[in-house]
Write a protein that holds these residues in place. Structure first.
Motif, PDB file in Angstrom:
ATOM      1  N   MET A 128      43.438  28.613  30.544  1.00  0.00           N
ATOM      2  CA  MET A 128      44.255  29.462  31.402  1.00  0.00           C
ATOM      3  C   MET A 128      44.074  30.940  31.092  1.00  0.00           C
ATOM      4  O   MET A 128      44.121  31.770  31.994  1.00  0.00           O
ATOM      5  N   ARG A 129      43.831  31.276  29.839  1.00  0.00           N
ATOM      6  CA  ARG A 129      43.615  32.698  29.513  1.00  0.00           C
ATOM      7  C   ARG A 129      42.357  33.214  30.205  1.00  0.00           C
ATOM      8  O   ARG A 129      42.350  34.308  30.753  1.00  0.00           O
ATOM      9  N   LYS A 130      41.297  32.413  30.175  1.00  0.00           N
ATOM     10  CA  LYS A 130      40.059  32.803  30.848  1.00  0.00           C
ATOM     11  C   LYS A 130      40.293  32.848  32.357  1.00  0.00           C
ATOM     12  O   LYS A 130      39.790  33.734  33.052  1.00  0.00           O
ATOM     13  N   GLY A 131      41.077  31.906  32.856  1.00  0.00           N
ATOM     14  CA  GLY A 131      41.408  31.890  34.279  1.00  0.00           C
ATOM     15  C   GLY A 131      42.118  33.161  34.711  1.00  0.00           C
ATOM     16  O   GLY A 131      41.782  33.760  35.742  1.00  0.00           O
ATOM     17  N   VAL A 132      43.081  33.594  33.915  1.00  0.00           N
ATOM     18  CA  VAL A 132      43.815  34.828  34.225  1.00  0.00           C
ATOM     19  C   VAL A 132      42.860  36.017  34.186  1.00  0.00           C
ATOM     20  O   VAL A 132      42.927  36.911  35.039  1.00  0.00           O
ATOM     21  N   GLU A 133      41.970  36.005  33.231  1.00  0.00           N
ATOM     22  CA  GLU A 133      40.971  37.078  33.128  1.00  0.00           C
ATOM     23  C   GLU A 133      40.108  37.141  34.401  1.00  0.00           C
ATOM     24  O   GLU A 133      39.893  38.217  34.957  1.00  0.00           O
ATOM     25  N   LEU A 134      39.673  35.973  34.857  1.00  0.00           N
ATOM     26  CA  LEU A 134      38.836  35.926  36.062  1.00  0.00           C
ATOM     27  C   LEU A 134      39.634  36.285  37.314  1.00  0.00           C
ATOM     28  O   LEU A 134      39.129  36.974  38.209  1.00  0.00           O
ATOM     29  N   TYR A 135      40.891  35.823  37.394  1.00  0.00           N
ATOM     30  CA  TYR A 135      41.742  36.194  38.536  1.00  0.00           C
ATOM     31  C   TYR A 135      41.992  37.699  38.559  1.00  0.00           C
ATOM     32  O   TYR A 135      42.031  38.306  39.627  1.00  0.00           O
ATOM     33  N   THR A 136      42.163  38.295  37.385  1.00  0.00           N
ATOM     34  CA  THR A 136      42.376  39.738  37.318  1.00  0.00           C
ATOM     35  C   THR A 136      41.163  40.480  37.859  1.00  0.00           C
ATOM     36  O   THR A 136      41.296  41.421  38.648  1.00  0.00           O
ATOM     37  N   GLU A 137      39.995  40.032  37.461  1.00  0.00           N
ATOM     38  CA  GLU A 137      38.758  40.643  37.967  1.00  0.00           C
ATOM     39  C   GLU A 137      38.634  40.465  39.480  1.00  0.00           C
ATOM     40  O   GLU A 137      38.288  41.399  40.202  1.00  0.00           O
ATOM     41  N   ALA A 138      38.967  39.279  39.960  1.00  0.00           N
ATOM     42  CA  ALA A 138      38.888  39.014  41.402  1.00  0.00           C
ATOM     43  C   ALA A 138      39.912  39.864  42.167  1.00  0.00           C
ATOM     44  O   ALA A 138      39.607  40.371  43.259  1.00  0.00           O
ATOM     45  N   ALA A 139      41.103  40.028  41.606  1.00  0.00           N
ATOM     46  CA  ALA A 139      42.126  40.850  42.262  1.00  0.00           C
ATOM     47  C   ALA A 139      41.671  42.304  42.343  1.00  0.00           C
ATOM     48  O   ALA A 139      41.882  42.973  43.360  1.00  0.00           O
ATOM     49  N   GLU A 140      41.034  42.778  41.273  1.00  0.00           N
ATOM     50  CA  GLU A 140      40.520  44.148  41.281  1.00  0.00           C
ATOM     51  C   GLU A 140      39.462  44.335  42.363  1.00  0.00           C
ATOM     52  O   GLU A 140      39.269  45.436  42.869  1.00  0.00           O
ATOM     53  N   ARG A 141      38.820  43.248  42.739  1.00  0.00           N
ATOM     54  CA  ARG A 141      37.814  43.287  43.800  1.00  0.00           C
ATOM     55  C   ARG A 141      38.406  42.990  45.181  1.00  0.00           C
ATOM     56  O   ARG A 141      37.682  42.908  46.159  1.00  0.00           O
ATOM     57  N   GLY A 142      39.740  42.783  45.210  1.00  0.00           N
ATOM     58  CA  GLY A 142      40.422  42.636  46.487  1.00  0.00           C
ATOM     59  C   GLY A 142      40.779  41.231  46.911  1.00  0.00           C
ATOM     60  O   GLY A 142      41.203  41.022  48.053  1.00  0.00           O
ATOM     61  N   SER A 143      40.645  40.241  46.044  1.00  0.00           N
ATOM     62  CA  SER A 143      40.956  38.856  46.408  1.00  0.00           C
ATOM     63  C   SER A 143      42.467  38.656  46.532  1.00  0.00           C
ATOM     64  O   SER A 143      43.213  38.797  45.554  1.00  0.00           O
ATOM     65  N   ILE A 144      42.908  38.299  47.726  1.00  0.00           N
ATOM     66  CA  ILE A 144      44.335  38.057  47.969  1.00  0.00           C
ATOM     67  C   ILE A 144      44.790  36.821  47.200  1.00  0.00           C
ATOM     68  O   ILE A 144      45.859  36.799  46.596  1.00  0.00           O
ATOM     69  N   GLU A 145      43.974  35.776  47.197  1.00  0.00           N
ATOM     70  CA  GLU A 145      44.317  34.547  46.494  1.00  0.00           C
ATOM     71  C   GLU A 145      44.475  34.807  44.994  1.00  0.00           C
ATOM     72  O   GLU A 145      45.338  34.221  44.335  1.00  0.00           O
ATOM     73  N   ALA A 146      43.664  35.695  44.454  1.00  0.00           N
ATOM     74  CA  ALA A 146      43.773  36.032  43.030  1.00  0.00           C
ATOM     75  C   ALA A 146      45.116  36.694  42.732  1.00  0.00           C
ATOM     76  O   ALA A 146      45.741  36.388  41.708  1.00  0.00           O
ATOM     77  N   PHE A 147      45.582  37.579  43.621  1.00  0.00           N
ATOM     78  CA  PHE A 147      46.899  38.197  43.424  1.00  0.00           C
ATOM     79  C   PHE A 147      47.981  37.123  43.382  1.00  0.00           C
ATOM     80  O   PHE A 147      48.865  37.151  42.531  1.00  0.00           O
ATOM     81  N   CYS A 148      47.897  36.177  44.304  1.00  0.00           N
ATOM     82  CA  CYS A 148      48.883  35.099  44.353  1.00  0.00           C
ATOM     83  C   CYS A 148      48.850  34.284  43.069  1.00  0.00           C
ATOM     84  O   CYS A 148      49.894  34.005  42.467  1.00  0.00           O
ATOM     85  N   ASN A 149      47.672  33.901  42.623  1.00  0.00           N
ATOM     86  CA  ASN A 149      47.546  33.089  41.415  1.00  0.00           C
ATOM     87  C   ASN A 149      47.976  33.843  40.157  1.00  0.00           C
ATOM     88  O   ASN A 149      48.542  33.246  39.243  1.00  0.00           O
ATOM     89  N   LEU A 150      47.733  35.138  40.124  1.00  0.00           N
ATOM     90  CA  LEU A 150      48.233  35.941  39.003  1.00  0.00           C
ATOM     91  C   LEU A 150      49.757  35.956  39.002  1.00  0.00           C
ATOM     92  O   LEU A 150      50.384  35.905  37.943  1.00  0.00           O
ATOM     93  N   GLY A 151      50.343  36.014  40.186  1.00  0.00           N
ATOM     94  CA  GLY A 151      51.797  35.957  40.281  1.00  0.00           C
ATOM     95  C   GLY A 151      52.341  34.671  39.674  1.00  0.00           C
ATOM     96  O   GLY A 151      53.280  34.694  38.880  1.00  0.00           O
ATOM     97  N   VAL A 152      51.722  33.556  40.023  1.00  0.00           N
ATOM     98  CA  VAL A 152      52.146  32.266  39.473  1.00  0.00           C
ATOM     99  C   VAL A 152      51.988  32.259  37.953  1.00  0.00           C
ATOM    100  O   VAL A 152      52.888  31.820  37.217  1.00  0.00           O
ATOM    101  N   ALA A 153      50.845  32.751  37.475  1.00  0.00           N
ATOM    102  CA  ALA A 153      50.586  32.762  36.029  1.00  0.00           C
ATOM    103  C   ALA A 153      51.646  33.561  35.280  1.00  0.00           C
ATOM    104  O   ALA A 153      52.182  33.097  34.259  1.00  0.00           O
ATOM    105  N   TYR A 154      51.980  34.746  35.779  1.00  0.00           N
ATOM    106  CA  TYR A 154      52.950  35.587  35.074  1.00  0.00           C
ATOM    107  C   TYR A 154      54.382  35.062  35.202  1.00  0.00           C
ATOM    108  O   TYR A 154      55.155  35.131  34.249  1.00  0.00           O
ATOM    109  N   VAL A 155      54.739  34.527  36.356  1.00  0.00           N
ATOM    110  CA  VAL A 155      56.099  33.995  36.512  1.00  0.00           C
ATOM    111  C   VAL A 155      56.299  32.764  35.631  1.00  0.00           C
ATOM    112  O   VAL A 155      57.353  32.593  35.019  1.00  0.00           O
TER     113      VAL A 155
END
Length: 80
Positions: free
Chosen positions: A5-32
């Protein structure tokens, strides 16, 4: 395949920085939920808001559920 999951969050963060809407959603789930990161509800909600503003319906739903759990039913209904 073992989940990292730590690597997953790292990859989602990178994807969000590139504009992935799904990555923002998944980061929200991870942090909540505290999956792969230290739990931070405010940060998770921020990520859901970012995704919702970009049209993500799952994030909008998550925001509504979160407001409902807090007893803010008027705000919850606006998200649904």
């Amino acid at each position: 395949l073992q989940k990292d999951m730590r690597k997953g969050v790292e990859l989602y963060t990178e994807a969000a920085e590139r504009g992935s809407i799904e990555a923002f959603c998944n980061l929200g789930v991870a942090y909540v939920t505290g999956s792969g990161v230290e739990q931070d509800e405010a940060k998770g909600i921020h990520f859901w808001e970012e995704a919702a503003m970009r049209g993500d319906v799952e994030s909008r739903y998550n925001l509504g559920c979160n407001e409902g759990q807090k007893g803010n039913f008027d705000r919850a209904v606006r998200h649904f």
